[in-house]
Design an enzyme around this catalytic site. Structure first.
Site, short mmCIF file in Angstrom:
data_model
loop_
_atom_site.label_atom_id
_atom_site.label_comp_id
_atom_site.label_asym_id
_atom_site.label_seq_id
_atom_site.Cartn_x
_atom_site.Cartn_y
_atom_site.Cartn_z
N HIS A 119 0.83 -1.20 0.00
CA HIS A 119 0.00 0.00 0.00
C HIS A 119 0.86 1.25 0.00
O HIS A 119 0.55 2.24 -0.67
CB HIS A 119 -0.93 -0.01 1.21
CG HIS A 119 -2.03 1.02 1.14
ND1 HIS A 119 -1.98 2.20 1.82
CD2 HIS A 119 -3.19 1.03 0.44
CE1 HIS A 119 -3.07 2.90 1.57
NE2 HIS A 119 -3.83 2.22 0.72
N HIS A 139 -4.78 5.99 -5.79
CA HIS A 139 -5.85 6.73 -5.14
C HIS A 139 -6.34 7.86 -6.05
O HIS A 139 -5.67 8.26 -6.99
CB HIS A 139 -5.37 7.32 -3.81
CG HIS A 139 -5.13 6.29 -2.76
ND1 HIS A 139 -3.87 5.87 -2.40
CD2 HIS A 139 -5.99 5.57 -2.00
CE1 HIS A 139 -3.95 4.95 -1.46
NE2 HIS A 139 -5.23 4.74 -1.20
N HIS A 148 -7.61 -1.99 -4.49
CA HIS A 148 -7.75 -2.41 -3.10
C HIS A 148 -8.43 -3.78 -3.00
O HIS A 148 -8.14 -4.55 -2.08
CB HIS A 148 -8.51 -1.36 -2.30
CG HIS A 148 -7.68 -0.14 -1.98
ND1 HIS A 148 -7.56 0.92 -2.85
CD2 HIS A 148 -6.90 0.17 -0.91
CE1 HIS A 148 -6.77 1.83 -2.32
NE2 HIS A 148 -6.34 1.40 -1.15
N HIS A 269 -14.28 6.85 3.10
CA HIS A 269 -12.98 6.18 3.10
C HIS A 269 -11.89 7.06 3.71
O HIS A 269 -11.24 6.69 4.70
CB HIS A 269 -12.58 5.77 1.68
CG HIS A 269 -11.15 5.36 1.57
ND1 HIS A 269 -10.18 6.20 1.09
CD2 HIS A 269 -10.51 4.21 1.92
CE1 HIS A 269 -9.00 5.59 1.14
NE2 HIS A 269 -9.19 4.38 1.63
N HIS A 273 -10.08 6.91 7.64
CA HIS A 273 -8.63 6.74 7.78
C HIS A 273 -8.10 7.78 8.78
O HIS A 273 -7.35 7.46 9.71
CB HIS A 273 -7.93 6.92 6.44
CG HIS A 273 -7.67 5.64 5.70
ND1 HIS A 273 -6.64 4.80 6.04
CD2 HIS A 273 -8.29 5.07 4.65
CE1 HIS A 273 -6.64 3.76 5.22
NE2 HIS A 273 -7.64 3.90 4.36
N PHE A 290 -1.42 7.50 4.31
CA PHE A 290 -1.50 6.35 3.41
C PHE A 290 -0.22 5.51 3.42
O PHE A 290 -0.28 4.30 3.23
CB PHE A 290 -1.82 6.80 1.99
CG PHE A 290 -3.26 7.17 1.77
CD1 PHE A 290 -4.25 6.67 2.60
CD2 PHE A 290 -3.63 8.02 0.74
CE1 PHE A 290 -5.58 7.00 2.41
CE2 PHE A 290 -4.96 8.36 0.55
CZ PHE A 290 -5.94 7.85 1.38
N HIS A 303 -11.22 -1.84 4.57
CA HIS A 303 -11.31 -2.00 3.12
C HIS A 303 -12.18 -3.18 2.71
O HIS A 303 -12.69 -3.21 1.58
CB HIS A 303 -9.92 -2.08 2.50
CG HIS A 303 -9.38 -0.72 2.19
ND1 HIS A 303 -9.74 -0.03 1.06
CD2 HIS A 303 -8.58 0.11 2.90
CE1 HIS A 303 -9.16 1.16 1.06
NE2 HIS A 303 -8.45 1.28 2.16
#
Length: 546
Positions: A119, A139, A148, A269, A273, A290, A303
């Site tokens: 990731h 992204h 993902h 999303h 996070h 990220f 996810h």
């Protein structure tokens, strides 16, 4: 056919030479990573990050993805984490799998940190694209959902293989339903623990799916209602077409880059996070940045739910629910499977979860029936907005204007901006509305620093202070997650930093506000979490998507 690499040339199992297409540029290029180019990158706060594998994956032979054999592979059933909390055997099994994964050496691609680094690599642009010096990012475009899905598909199968259970399935964190709007208990103990979390957001705290860096101050039940209303907008009214839900079409090369995420990637999303990451860390690591997000085991349940919502959205949109673009379908990535083999997998390979041999336990989605109502009766709001239209000056310190193009320098969103936007078409028929979605486009969004930044969008709001996700005037939100400084391999490399844009479907909203025949609408851009001073915007327009 399994290929092996000898002196940089490919040979098949019979010893016959096979052309290595990774080295020769074809006449038509689809998006894929160049495995020879993994390089250092930086975190969102300019901290050097190196998440490349210990040896170049380009030195490994790869196998093209094959669907699991239905005659030997059982269907894995992903269930809600808050339900699985009560299953002690499952929790013990999952805990053991993570513990084994964390114990594997770093040169094992199945190890926990190597899984997390996947990731990191694709979030910070550590790979260049194949046949291009442009960076590879997953992204803020239509790559988000399929990439993902690939990642957690292989992660899930690795976990199951480590404990000898081919039925093992990742639980999904059901944060879009009131019964699951808290951190599941399993993630508070054993191998599930991550010390880099915001301790004030642990149970019994209710999640804030529209988190703006400041605590909402709402009671538990009120927060749940806000969350449900927000999910309706993000999943249904603002996302009636694939581009609106999935994000912009990202193609190969410098000219193919785009920066416009779909509704659900933007929030919940991104917001969850950030909500989960530690407020004591400069970049809210782990989940809040990220590059480090996948170091927290809850990332995979987060996810898993994102993946479920993609399936739910496709069921709600029984037709025109996936891009038919050949470049998108052929885009491919590389992951290691449970046998540590490198697998090349295309987006077209992961669109049917039945063929992938997993499914989701059925749960109620209460947001489906949570269509918001106007905060003020539309006929009363129309009168108030008409008076505003006739007295178009500074109002209460808020910027109000007739022009929806803000000029070459744009406008800083350091306070609420109100703007009157002309509608190209009015009095559209029901058939026209079903065929073509009216879309509000906030374009030229430039976040001046690589910081968390957010603003909400309201339409025909008489008083912005009264608008919430449970009111119809709420059209959607923009969220910028820190993405990291781009570091490239040499002076010829290209690092694209395009401005972003936000697209929100508004046909249903205008119907509910009884504004379908109006020649113009009032749009309010409302900065959140004291982040507006970092945002500039070039303008707002309306377009139509079929």
């Amino acid at each position: 056919m399994i290929l092996r690499l000898i002196d940089e040339s490919w040979f098949d199992s019979n010893g016959h030479a096979v052309v290595n297409t990774e080295d020769k540029k074809p006449s038509h290029v689809v998006l894929s990573p160049n495995l020879t180019t993994c390089h250092p990158s930086f975190s969102d706060g300019n901290k050097p990050v190196y998440c490349c594998p210990p040896k170049r994956e380009s030195a490994e032979p790869f196998i093209d993805f094959q669907f699991p054999d239905p005659s030997t592979q059982p269907i894995r059933v992903r269930r809600p984490a808050h339900v699985m909390d009560k299953d002690k055997d499952f929790v013990a099994k999952y805990n053991k799998a993570i513990a084994i994964m964390k114990s594997l050496p770093h040169d094992d691609p199945r190890s926990f940190m190597r899984q997390a680094d996947i990731h990191c690599i694709f979030s910070t642009g550590a790979y260049n694209q194949q046949h291009s010096n442009s960076l590879m990012k997953i992204h803020r475009s239509w790559m988000f959902f399929p990439w993902h899905r690939m990642m957690i598909y292989f992660h899930e199968r690795i976990l199951g293989s480590l404990i000898g259970d081919d039925t093992f399935a990742l639980p999904f964190w059901n944060w879009d339903s009131p019964v699951g709007m808290h951190v599941p208990d399993m993630f508070l103990n054993g191998s599930f623990v991550d010390t880099e979390r915001d301790s004030s957001h642990l149970p019994p705290q209710v999640v804030d799916v529209n988190f703006d860096e400041l605590e909402s101050g709402l009671g538990y039940e009120e927060q749940k209602a806000y969350n449900v209303g927000f999910m309706y907008t993000q999943m249904i009214s603002a996302a009636k077409k694939p581009e609106l839900f999935m994000g912009c079409p990202y193609k190969a090369g410098a000219d193919g880059y785009c920066n416009a995420p779909g509704t659900v990637e933007d929030a919940p999303h991104n917001t969850l996070h950030y909500w989960m990451g530690s407020n004591l860390n400069p970049e809210r690591e782990n989940m809040g940045a990220f590059y480090s997000a996948a170091r927290d085991p809850i990332f995979y349940s987060h996810h898993s739910n994102i993946d479920r919502l993609w399936e739910v959205w496709r069921e709600l949109r029984s037709t025109n629910n996936v891009p038919e673009d050949a470049d998108w379908l052929d885009t491919h990535f590389f992951f290691h499977n449970e046998k540590s083999q490198l697998i090349r997998v295309k987006i077209s390979d992961v669109l049917d979860i039945t063929k992938l041999r997993y499914t989701f336990d059925w749960v109620e989605n209460p947001w489906i029936n949570a269509r918001p109502k106007p905060s003020i009766a539309p006929h009363m709001a129309r009168q108030m907005l008409k008076r505003r239209n006739n007295n178009n000056h500074h109002m209460g310190g808020l910027l109000s204007a007739r022009t929806s193009d803000f000029g070459p320098t744009g406008r800083i969103l350091d306070s609420i901006i109100r703007v009157q936007v002309q509608r190209p078409r009015t009095h559209r028929t029901k058939k026209e509305i079903e065929y073509e979605e009216e879309v509000l486009v906030v374009y030229g969004i430039d976040v001046k620093k690589d910081v968390y930044a957010k603003f909400d969008v309201y339409i025909n709001a008489v008083d912005e202070s009264t608008i919430t996700p449970t009111t119809r005037e709420f059209a959607g939100t923009f969220v910028n997650m820190r993405r990291g400084v781009k570091v490239v391999m040499n002076k010829d490399d290209i690092a694209v930093d395009k401005k972003s844009h936000l697209k929100l479907g508004i046909s249903e909203l205008l119907e509910d506000l009884e504004a379908g025949a109006d020649e113009s609408i009032w749009v309010s851009l409302v900065p959140k979490g004291k982040t507006g001073m970092h945002i500039s915007i070039d303008g707002i327009r309306i377009e139509y998507i079929r």
